[in-house]
Design a protein around this motif. Structure first.
Motif, PDB file in Angstrom:
ATOM      1  N   LEU A 152     -41.178  -4.671  41.094  1.00 36.27           N
ATOM      2  CA  LEU A 152     -40.237  -4.281  42.141  1.00 36.27           C
ATOM      3  C   LEU A 152     -38.938  -5.048  41.949  1.00 36.27           C
ATOM      4  O   LEU A 152     -38.919  -6.279  42.007  1.00 36.27           O
ATOM      5  N   LEU A 153     -37.861  -4.311  41.700  1.00 33.82           N
ATOM      6  CA  LEU A 153     -36.552  -4.878  41.448  1.00 33.82           C
ATOM      7  C   LEU A 153     -35.609  -4.475  42.580  1.00 33.82           C
ATOM      8  O   LEU A 153     -35.595  -3.315  42.999  1.00 33.82           O
ATOM      9  N   HIS A 154     -34.824  -5.435  43.055  1.00 34.13           N
ATOM     10  CA  HIS A 154     -33.922  -5.138  44.171  1.00 34.13           C
ATOM     11  C   HIS A 154     -32.669  -5.988  44.048  1.00 34.13           C
ATOM     12  O   HIS A 154     -32.713  -7.110  43.516  1.00 34.13           O
ATOM     13  N   GLY A 155     -31.564  -5.460  44.524  1.00 34.04           N
ATOM     14  CA  GLY A 155     -30.333  -6.219  44.580  1.00 34.04           C
ATOM     15  C   GLY A 155     -30.260  -7.033  45.858  1.00 34.04           C
ATOM     16  O   GLY A 155     -30.542  -6.529  46.949  1.00 34.04           O
ATOM     17  N   TRP A 180     -32.697  -2.104  52.342  1.00 35.06           N
ATOM     18  CA  TRP A 180     -32.810  -3.558  52.466  1.00 35.06           C
ATOM     19  C   TRP A 180     -33.858  -4.125  51.525  1.00 35.06           C
ATOM     20  O   TRP A 180     -34.936  -3.526  51.321  1.00 35.06           O
ATOM     21  N   PRO A 181     -33.594  -5.288  50.925  1.00 34.18           N
ATOM     22  CA  PRO A 181     -34.555  -5.920  50.018  1.00 34.18           C
ATOM     23  C   PRO A 181     -35.935  -6.145  50.625  1.00 34.18           C
ATOM     24  O   PRO A 181     -36.922  -6.242  49.894  1.00 34.18           O
ATOM     25  N   PRO A 229     -29.383 -11.589  42.545  1.00 32.62           N
ATOM     26  CA  PRO A 229     -28.263 -11.956  43.421  1.00 32.62           C
ATOM     27  C   PRO A 229     -26.985 -11.221  43.019  1.00 32.62           C
ATOM     28  O   PRO A 229     -26.825 -10.828  41.863  1.00 32.62           O
ATOM     29  N   LYS A 230     -26.121 -11.001  43.996  1.00 34.26           N
ATOM     30  CA  LYS A 230     -24.809 -10.376  43.761  1.00 34.26           C
ATOM     31  C   LYS A 230     -24.927  -8.976  43.175  1.00 34.26           C
ATOM     32  O   LYS A 230     -24.030  -8.500  42.461  1.00 34.26           O
ATOM     33  N   THR A 231     -26.019  -8.293  43.455  1.00 35.27           N
ATOM     34  CA  THR A 231     -26.224  -6.920  42.977  1.00 35.27           C
ATOM     35  C   THR A 231     -26.472  -6.015  44.170  1.00 35.27           C
ATOM     36  O   THR A 231     -27.247  -6.349  45.066  1.00 35.27           O
ATOM     37  N   GLY A 232     -25.816  -4.857  44.176  1.00 35.38           N
ATOM     38  CA  GLY A 232     -25.957  -3.907  45.263  1.00 35.38           C
ATOM     39  C   GLY A 232     -26.844  -2.735  44.899  1.00 35.38           C
ATOM     40  O   GLY A 232     -27.496  -2.712  43.844  1.00 35.38           O
ATOM     41  N   VAL A 262     -26.746  -7.541  34.967  1.00 37.99           N
ATOM     42  CA  VAL A 262     -28.060  -7.570  35.614  1.00 37.99           C
ATOM     43  C   VAL A 262     -29.101  -7.124  34.583  1.00 37.99           C
ATOM     44  O   VAL A 262     -28.923  -6.109  33.913  1.00 37.99           O
ATOM     45  N   PRO A 263     -30.191  -7.881  34.387  1.00 42.77           N
ATOM     46  CA  PRO A 263     -31.126  -7.600  33.287  1.00 42.77           C
ATOM     47  C   PRO A 263     -32.182  -6.551  33.626  1.00 42.77           C
ATOM     48  O   PRO A 263     -33.348  -6.674  33.244  1.00 42.77           O
ATOM     49  N   VAL A 264     -31.775  -5.502  34.325  1.00 40.34           N
ATOM     50  CA  VAL A 264     -32.751  -4.530  34.799  1.00 40.34           C
ATOM     51  C   VAL A 264     -33.440  -3.808  33.647  1.00 40.34           C
ATOM     52  O   VAL A 264     -34.661  -3.596  33.678  1.00 40.34           O
ATOM     53  N   LEU A 265     -32.689  -3.424  32.599  1.00 42.68           N
ATOM     54  CA  LEU A 265     -33.304  -2.728  31.470  1.00 42.68           C
ATOM     55  C   LEU A 265     -34.284  -3.641  30.739  1.00 42.68           C
ATOM     56  O   LEU A 265     -35.406  -3.228  30.412  1.00 42.68           O
TER      57      LEU A 265
END
Length: 290
Positions: free
Chosen positions: A221-224, A231-232, A255-258, A274-277
């Protein structure tokens, strides 16, 4: 060649507009993004059911081991269940395929044509199609990871957690990765969720968190941290529930990601933000290696 400043400026403008529109299609963003040279689109406009909203695109790595079957990612985009098209997500399909996956990006019917659970029926049909046909494109039908962003993360979560949607094919789902998904949003408040879910007589049955159990697949689970659209706490609550049920669940809050930045982070110019990939690929390779 587009400069970093130009791309960043475009992303900033698009990000504001998309946030206001609750994550509408990213066609303009997709059109200007450089795509991964290590992957390509191998099939488009493939029907998995009847009608124009039941079609999908398929992406694959350019180079792969001869005769080897690739793990499969099925990616569901967001758009508040009322907007979106696979044509805006070539950047995501190419990005994920470039990490070594056969990647399938389906469309699905949207509100107001359908309400809950119509879009889930379509998403499930797309996964059934992948299970039955992806081997023709080099995919391993026994190794599927469901990935989604926003409303698409909700769709993927419901397929992964609620056994009714995939039936026997659920056994092929090795994991679920959700980006900024709504998983725990009772009571239903606001036009979007009331329009989408309000007619269903049992509200708890619309919530992915309701289905967390020991049989749930491994979950990422990834969230900004600065997501003001979803909301996270949605990801935090689901992760806690899954762990309490004895299921593997990783939670990462950037952090600092929307809300928009977490999915545009899949695009080449923004992977350093952001290291999402990287995180999705590491998770998906790990769970499909078992």
């Amino acid at each position: 060649m587009m400069t970093r400043l130009t791309v960043a400026g475009l992303a900033l403008v698009l990000g504001g507009a998309l946030a206001i529109a609750a994550c509408s299609p990213l066609r303009t963003f997709d059109a200007v993004m450089p795509k991964d040279g290590s992957s390509r689109k191998v099939a488009g406009d493939v029907a998995y059911g009847e009608g124009p909203r039941r079609m999908l695109d398929i992406y694959a790595p350019v180079d792969r081991a001869s005769g080897g079957k690739l793990p499969i990612i099925v990616f569901f985009y967001g758009g508040s269940w009322a907007d979106g098209t696979r044509e805006g997500y070539h950047f995501a399909g190419r990005a994920l395929a470039g990490q070594g996956f056969l990647t399938i990006v389906p469309d699905y019917r949207l509100v107001p044509e359908v309400r809950f659970p119509g879009f889930l029926q379509d998403c499930a049909a797309a996964v059934h199609w992948a299970r039955a046909h992806a081997a023709q494109y080099g995919g391993d039908p026994d190794r599927i990871v469901l990935v989604g962003h926003s409303a698409g993360a909700y769709n993927a979560a419901m397929l992964a957690l609620d056994p009714q949607w995939l039936g026997a094919d659920r056994a092929a789902v090795r994991g679920f990765a959700g980006l900024a998904g709504p998983y725990d949003f009772l009571p239903l408040k606001g036009d979007v969720v009331e329009r989408t879910f309000g007619a269903w007589p049992r509200a708890d049955e619309t919530q992915p968190i309701h289905y967390a159990s020991a049989s749930s697949p491994p979950t990422l689970l990834l969230h900004g941290g600065e997501d003001g659209t979803v909301w996270p706490k949605n990801s935090i609550n689901l992760s806690r529930r899954l762990k309490a049920a004895g299921t593997e669940s990783e939670l990462r809050v950037y952090p600092k990601t929307g809300h928009v930045g977490i999915v545009t982070g899949l695009a080449k110019p923004f992977r350093g933000d952001v290291p999402v990939l990287k995180d999705i690929a590491a998770f998906a390779h790990r769970v499909t290696a078992k």
